[in-house]
Design a protein around this motif. Structure first.
Motif, mmCIF file in Angstrom:
data_model
loop_
_atom_site.group_PDB
_atom_site.id
_atom_site.type_symbol
_atom_site.label_atom_id
_atom_site.label_comp_id
_atom_site.label_asym_id
_atom_site.label_seq_id
_atom_site.Cartn_x
_atom_site.Cartn_y
_atom_site.Cartn_z
ATOM 1 N N PHE A 133 -3.905 -6.446 -4.679
ATOM 2 C CA PHE A 133 -3.456 -5.169 -5.216
ATOM 3 C C PHE A 133 -3.374 -5.237 -6.737
ATOM 4 C CE2 PHE A 133 -2.027 -5.009 -0.883
ATOM 5 C CZ PHE A 133 -2.111 -3.659 -0.532
ATOM 6 N N THR A 134 -3.610 -4.099 -7.392
ATOM 7 C CA THR A 134 -3.384 -4.003 -8.828
ATOM 8 C C THR A 134 -2.239 -3.037 -9.085
ATOM 9 O OG1 THR A 134 -5.016 -2.228 -9.056
ATOM 10 C CG2 THR A 134 -5.783 -4.485 -9.428
ATOM 11 N N ARG A 135 -1.542 -3.296 -10.174
ATOM 12 C CA ARG A 135 -0.441 -2.406 -10.606
ATOM 13 C C ARG A 135 -1.061 -1.302 -11.434
ATOM 14 N NH1 ARG A 135 2.859 0.819 -12.248
ATOM 15 N NH2 ARG A 135 5.024 0.378 -12.848
ATOM 16 N N ARG A 136 -0.972 -0.072 -10.934
ATOM 17 C CA ARG A 136 -1.552 1.058 -11.630
ATOM 18 C C ARG A 136 -0.473 1.871 -12.335
ATOM 19 N NH1 ARG A 136 -3.539 4.277 -6.201
ATOM 20 N NH2 ARG A 136 -1.484 4.611 -5.262
ATOM 21 N N PRO A 137 -0.822 2.605 -13.380
ATOM 22 C CA PRO A 137 0.179 3.449 -14.034
ATOM 23 C C PRO A 137 0.584 4.605 -13.129
ATOM 24 C CG PRO A 137 -1.986 3.821 -14.982
ATOM 25 C CD PRO A 137 -2.138 2.667 -14.033
ATOM 26 N N LEU A 138 1.821 4.984 -13.203
ATOM 27 C CA LEU A 138 2.306 6.123 -12.426
ATOM 28 C C LEU A 138 2.244 7.383 -13.286
ATOM 29 C CD1 LEU A 138 5.378 4.483 -10.663
ATOM 30 C CD2 LEU A 138 3.148 4.968 -9.683
ATOM 31 N N ALA A 139 1.882 8.481 -12.672
ATOM 32 C CA ALA A 139 1.756 9.743 -13.407
ATOM 33 C C ALA A 139 3.117 10.190 -13.909
ATOM 34 C CB ALA A 139 1.157 10.788 -12.485
ATOM 35 N N ALA B 215 0.824 -1.217 0.000
ATOM 36 C CA ALA B 215 0.000 0.000 0.000
ATOM 37 C C ALA B 215 0.855 1.262 0.000
ATOM 38 C CB ALA B 215 -0.931 -0.005 1.210
ATOM 39 N N GLU B 216 2.034 1.180 0.588
ATOM 40 C CA GLU B 216 2.912 2.349 0.664
ATOM 41 C C GLU B 216 3.582 2.667 -0.663
ATOM 42 O OE1 GLU B 216 5.506 1.096 3.762
ATOM 43 O OE2 GLU B 216 4.019 1.440 5.352
ATOM 44 N N HIS B 217 3.605 1.722 -1.588
ATOM 45 C CA HIS B 217 4.265 1.966 -2.872
ATOM 46 C C HIS B 217 3.267 2.583 -3.848
ATOM 47 C CE1 HIS B 217 6.543 1.475 -6.546
ATOM 48 N NE2 HIS B 217 7.603 1.140 -5.817
ATOM 49 N N PRO B 218 3.626 3.673 -4.510
ATOM 50 C CA PRO B 218 2.658 4.369 -5.384
ATOM 51 C C PRO B 218 2.211 3.573 -6.597
ATOM 52 C CG PRO B 218 4.863 5.312 -5.621
ATOM 53 C CD PRO B 218 4.919 4.388 -4.442
ATOM 54 N N ALA B 219 2.924 2.515 -6.944
ATOM 55 C CA ALA B 219 2.541 1.725 -8.113
ATOM 56 C C ALA B 219 1.413 0.742 -7.828
ATOM 57 C CB ALA B 219 3.747 0.952 -8.661
ATOM 58 N N PHE B 220 1.076 0.558 -6.544
ATOM 59 C CA PHE B 220 0.079 -0.451 -6.194
ATOM 60 C C PHE B 220 -1.163 0.184 -5.576
ATOM 61 C CE2 PHE B 220 4.029 -2.934 -6.227
ATOM 62 C CZ PHE B 220 3.649 -3.927 -7.117
ATOM 63 N N GLU B 221 -2.294 -0.330 -5.968
ATOM 64 C CA GLU B 221 -3.583 0.129 -5.443
ATOM 65 C C GLU B 221 -4.342 -1.064 -4.876
ATOM 66 O OE1 GLU B 221 -7.564 2.629 -6.863
ATOM 67 O OE2 GLU B 221 -6.045 2.022 -8.328
#
Length: 214
Positions: free
Chosen positions: A208-214, A167-173
Motif C-alpha cells: 500500500f502507498t500513503r496517498r494525500p487526503l482531499a 484498504a478500508e482506510h482512505p489514506a491507503f491505496e
C-alpha cells in the motif's frame, strides 16, 4: 547471534504489556536521525532489518518486538557490529505507536513492514492480532505521503484481514490490480518467508502507498 528460548506466543492484551513505550530520543539512537525511517512491526529476532540496515546505510531502521529477550539479543548484536542506523525496541505496537511516532521528525517515516504476524487462529483471540483498525489509523497519521506499507503472511485469512483493514482506510491505496503481489518488492526476505517458499507453499503479499487526503 546465539539462539535463545522464548515463548512463541505472547498475549498482547496481558496486563504486563499494557504500558505504552516512552517517546524515543531519536538523536541518541541514530547518528543521522533525519534519514528516512523503515519501521518493522514484529521484528522477532531482527535478522530481516539487520540485513536491510547493512544494505541501506542511508536509511534508519526500527524494529518493534513484544518479546523482550529477542530485543535485548538483537540490540547486543547491533552494538557488536557498530551499526548506527538500526535499533530494536521492546514494546506492544498496539499501544505504543502514538507516543513513538509523534516524536519523530516530520516526513521521516517512509516504510512500514508487517510480516508473518502471529495469526491467533481462534475468533475469540482476534483482538490479539497486530493489525487492528487503530494501528492502521495511527500509521496513516504518521506515514509520509508516498510512503509504503508492505504486508505478508503464509496464513491466507490473516493476510486478507490485514489487506482489507488497510484498504478500508482512505489514506491507503493498494498497489497493483492483482489480488496478491507475486514477488517481494524488498531485497531481503524474512527467515519465515524463505522457509515457506522452500516448501513450495504460498505467501500472500500486499503493498500500500500513503496517498494525500482531499
Amino acid at each position: 547471534m546465539p539462539l535463545i528460548r522464548v515463548r512463541q506466543h505472547v498475549n498482547p492484551l496481558a496486563k504486563k504489556y499494557q504500558t505504552p513505550a516512552n517517546p524515543l530520543e531519536w538523536e541518541k539512537i541514530y547518528t543521522q536521525p533525519q534519514q528516512q525511517l523503515h519501521l518493522d512491526i514484529g521484528s522477532a529476532r531482527g535478522k530481516f532489518i539487520l540485513q536491510m540496515a547493512q544494505l541501506a546505510p542511508n536509511w534508519n531502521f526500527l524494529g518493534l518486538e513484544i518479546r523482550e529477550p529477542l530485543v535485548v539479543e538483537a540490540n547486543r548484536l547491533v552494538l557488536e557490529l557498530g551499526l548506527t542506523n538500526l535499533h530494536y525496541l521492546f514494546c506492544n505496537a498496539n499501544n505504543s505507536l502514538e507516543p513513538l511516532l509523534s516524536s519523530l521528525p516530520l516526513g521521516v517515516l517512509q516504510r512500514v513492514t508487517i510480516q508473518f504476524p502471529d495469526p491467533w487462529f481462534k475468533n475469540r483471540h482476534a483482538k490479539r492480532r497486530v493489525v487492528q483498525p487503530e494501528l492502521v489509523k495511527e500509521l496513516a497519521n504518521y506515514l509520509s505521503i508516498g510512503g509504503v506499507v508492505f504486508l505478508q503472511s503464509d496464513i491466507k485469512f490473516v493476510a486478507e484481514e490485514m489487506r482489507d483493514r488497510f484498504a478500508e482506510h482512505p489514506a491507503f491505496e493498494k498497489v497493483g490490480t492483482e489480488t496478491w503481489l507475486a514477488e517481494n518488492p524488498l531485497p531481503i526476505p524474512t527467515e519465515r518467508e524463505t522457509g515457506v517458499l522452500s516448501r513450495g507453499e504460498p505467501v500472500y503479499r500486499a503493498l500500500f502507498t500513503r496517498r494525500p487526503l482531499a
